[in-house]
Design a protein around this motif. Structure first.
Motif, PDB file in Angstrom:
ATOM      1  N   ASN A  43       0.851  -1.179   0.000  1.00  0.00           N
ATOM      2  CA  ASN A  43       0.000   0.000   0.000  1.00  0.00           C
ATOM      3  C   ASN A  43       0.888   1.231   0.000  1.00  0.00           C
ATOM      4  N   PHE A  44       1.127   1.790  -1.193  1.00  0.00           N
ATOM      5  CA  PHE A  44       2.011   2.934  -1.317  1.00  0.00           C
ATOM      6  C   PHE A  44       1.258   4.260  -1.335  1.00  0.00           C
ATOM      7  N   GLY A  45      -0.062   4.222  -1.465  1.00  0.00           N
ATOM      8  CA  GLY A  45      -0.842   5.457  -1.495  1.00  0.00           C
ATOM      9  C   GLY A  45      -0.426   6.340  -2.648  1.00  0.00           C
ATOM     10  N   GLN A  46      -0.148   7.581  -2.356  1.00  0.00           N
ATOM     11  CA  GLN A  46       0.229   8.569  -3.379  1.00  0.00           C
ATOM     12  C   GLN A  46       1.741   8.692  -3.544  1.00  0.00           C
ATOM     13  N   LEU A  93      11.842   0.272   1.275  1.00  0.00           N
ATOM     14  CA  LEU A  93      11.995   1.308   2.302  1.00  0.00           C
ATOM     15  C   LEU A  93      10.808   2.272   2.322  1.00  0.00           C
ATOM     16  N   VAL A  94      10.262   2.587   1.152  1.00  0.00           N
ATOM     17  CA  VAL A  94       9.069   3.445   1.102  1.00  0.00           C
ATOM     18  C   VAL A  94       7.900   2.744   1.781  1.00  0.00           C
ATOM     19  N   GLU A  95       7.754   1.457   1.525  1.00  0.00           N
ATOM     20  CA  GLU A  95       6.666   0.719   2.161  1.00  0.00           C
ATOM     21  C   GLU A  95       6.821   0.714   3.686  1.00  0.00           C
ATOM     22  N   GLU A  96       8.054   0.748   4.161  1.00  0.00           N
ATOM     23  CA  GLU A  96       8.312   0.808   5.600  1.00  0.00           C
ATOM     24  C   GLU A  96       8.195   2.222   6.151  1.00  0.00           C
ATOM     25  N   ASP A  97       7.785   3.161   5.285  1.00  0.00           N
ATOM     26  CA  ASP A  97       7.608   4.565   5.646  1.00  0.00           C
ATOM     27  C   ASP A  97       8.920   5.214   6.073  1.00  0.00           C
TER      28      ASP A  97
END
Length: 122
Positions: free
Chosen positions: A7-10, A109-113
């Motif tokens: 779930n990456f959103g925007q 890393l993006v998925e891990e915020d």
């Protein structure tokens, strides 16, 4: 292996890559670029890994990411040690890898915020 829907959103994510290009959110890019989860700097003016200097990271360093992933094309090529040391000494992690590995690592890393920047040389 457990699979789950990311779930990456925007956020900007790499959706593909190949020789001489990467795809971000299904848009093809064929020039060097810097990618943050919320912004893309297209046409990053880098000729090669050998010519990298600190000024090439002027758009990255003020944002203070946790880590910069440098994608160096089809093969790993390390920039000048002094450049890497200056970035690391500023408190920012710096990893060098081939572009495909940089794209995959960035997405994780993006998925891990995490606060990550991908600097991609094609």
């Amino acid at each position: 292996m457990k699979l789950h829907l990311a779930n990456f959103g925007q956020q900007n994510i790499f959706s593909g890559y190949g020789d001489g290009y990467v795809m971000i959110n299904k848009v093809r890019h064929e020039q060097n670029l810097i990618v943050f989860p919320d912004q893309i700097f297209e046409s990053w003016p880098v000729e090669s890994v050998a010519t990298l200097n600190l000024e090439h990271f002027d758009t990255v360093l003020p944002r203070k990411p946790e880590i910069i992933l440098l994608g160096t094309g089809n093969e790993i090529a390390f920039p000048d040690y002094a450049l890497m040391a200056k970035i690391i000494q500023s408190g920012i992690g710096f990893e060098v890898m081939d572009t495909q590995a940089a794209c995959r690592t960035y997405n994780i890393l993006v998925e891990e915020d995490r606060q990550v920047a991908a600097a991609i040389i094609l």
